[in-house]
Design an enzyme around this catalytic site. Structure first.
Site, mmCIF file in Angstrom:
data_model
loop_
_atom_site.group_PDB
_atom_site.id
_atom_site.type_symbol
_atom_site.label_atom_id
_atom_site.label_comp_id
_atom_site.label_asym_id
_atom_site.label_seq_id
_atom_site.Cartn_x
_atom_site.Cartn_y
_atom_site.Cartn_z
ATOM 1 N N LYS A 111 0.841 -1.187 -0.078
ATOM 2 C CA LYS A 111 -0.013 -0.064 0.060
ATOM 3 C C LYS A 111 0.872 1.249 0.018
ATOM 4 C CE LYS A 111 -4.234 -1.691 1.795
ATOM 5 N NZ LYS A 111 -5.226 -1.448 3.055
ATOM 6 N N LYS A 194 -8.597 -8.726 -12.048
ATOM 7 C CA LYS A 194 -9.458 -8.894 -11.009
ATOM 8 C C LYS A 194 -10.592 -7.836 -11.062
ATOM 9 C CE LYS A 194 -8.353 -9.690 -6.069
ATOM 10 N NZ LYS A 194 -7.938 -9.189 -4.768
ATOM 11 N N LYS A 197 -13.593 -2.228 -8.432
ATOM 12 C CA LYS A 197 -14.494 -1.158 -8.550
ATOM 13 C C LYS A 197 -14.076 0.040 -9.275
ATOM 14 C CE LYS A 197 -12.892 1.164 -4.375
ATOM 15 N NZ LYS A 197 -12.845 1.652 -2.936
#
Length: 342
Positions: A111, A194, A197
């Site tokens: 991240k 994948k 959103k």
């Protein structure tokens, strides 16, 4: 009864991957355990969130829990920031956890990326807050997927070190509830990517708010290939699909995995049923299955999102019940540490 704790981050735009990967498991587990399901809004702000969107997304996760079938009377549903015990216990765990343990956390590295010095300190100590989420309730079991196993191991280490340092048998050693061989849910337009959103095409995913017509349209238009359906001989000796085999027909195996998971069936059984069949017939059956399972859930989510007062009342009630469990545990923990309490 044994107690489980789990949570979902309120990041918005929930899709089929979120449902199949986590929420459906919560529904299955809720009556076998003393169940606590959280919307982890404190975790969410380790990366900057728009305040208005964060509130909306918190309600959306709550609506998803309810629409999927989690019973707020049988379980506790609440958002993390309403229960001070999470932050209070996390600070104690910050002082228990060793820097070396946190340096091994791969999710922080992913991240934070190349600009690690610019990452928030909250993102770095995120695993300690996760440990506090679980141990504030002395949860004995946590349903986890592959990406959270390392954090759960750190929570176990924190519990053991606290008990050792203070010579007590206070926190339980948490057991993972492995969620089975969770199949990756890939894009309906590109089986090598994948489901996400952030994909620009809404046709690439089934949103949890999609109604029956939208679900049917997206399955019918999902990318496939012209070959007949494969049979069970593509699986390895353990019943798993080898990665090299998946790469040969990614769209086909993605839809087969979705079908098997929605029906809660073994992939081998589904491959046996459809071996040699035309893809058009399989897609028709998948469309009917997805509409029957996902359509009513999407309609209920929309209804709940249009009734924020009801959703907020569920969260308030859940927070009161969560506080009643967590506050005495954290107060006793603080006394063990040596904090002077009134």
């Amino acid at each position: 009864m044994k107690r489980i704790f789990s949570g979902v981050q309120p990041t918005g735009n929930l899709h089929l991957g979120n449902y199949l990967g986590a929420i459906r498991h919560f529904v299955a587990l809720q009556h076998d355990y003393d169940s606590i399901f959280c919307v982890v809004d404190m975790h969410a702000i380790t990366l900057w969130q728009d305040p208005t969107e964060l509130r909306a997304h918190t309600r959306e996760i709550t609506a998803a829990y309810l629409a999927a079938g989690i019973d707020p009377k049988a379980c506790i549903i609440f958002n993390q920031s309403q229960v001070p015990a999470h932050a209070e216990l996390a600070w104690i765990f910050n002082c228990i956890t060793r820097i070396g343990w946190l340096n091994r956390m791969t999710q922080f590295k992913e991240k934070a990326g190349k600009h690690r010095e610019n990452a928030s300190s909250g993102l770095y100590v995120y695993p300690n807050l996760m440990a506090a989420d679980i141990l504030a309730y002395k949860a004995t079991h946590v349903p986890v997927g592959e990406d959270q196993k390392q954090h759960l191991e750190l929570a176990r280490n924190v519990a053991q070190k606290f008990n050792y340092d203070y010579e007590v048998d206070f926190f339980p050693v948490i057991d993972p509830l492995i969620l089975g061989s969770a199949r990756r849910v890939m894009s309906l337009r590109d089986g090598t990517r994948k489901m996400s959103k952030s994909d620009t095409s809404d046709m690439s995913r089934i949103n949890m708010t999609d109604d029956r017509d939208a679900v049917a349209k997206k399955i019918r238009k999902a990318t496939t290939d012209p070959e007949p359906m494969p049979g069970p001989d593509v699986l390895d000796t353990e019943g798993e699909l080898p990665e090299e085999t998946r790469k040969q027909r990614p769209e086909a195996y993605n839809l087969l995995g979705i079908f098997a998971t929605l029906e809660d069936r073994d992939l081998r059984a589904v491959l046996t049923q459809y071996e040699g069949a035309q893809f058009s017939q399989f897609k028709k059956d998948l469309t009917d299955l997805a509409v029957s399972r996902l359509g009513p859930m999407g309609e209920e989510m929309k209804r709940l999102k249009d009734d924020p007062d009801h959703v907020d009342s569920i969260l308030r009630d859940g927070a009161e019940r969560a506080n009643a469990i967590a506050q005495p545990i954290v107060r006793e923990c603080q006394e063990i540490v040596g904090f002077l309490r009134p």
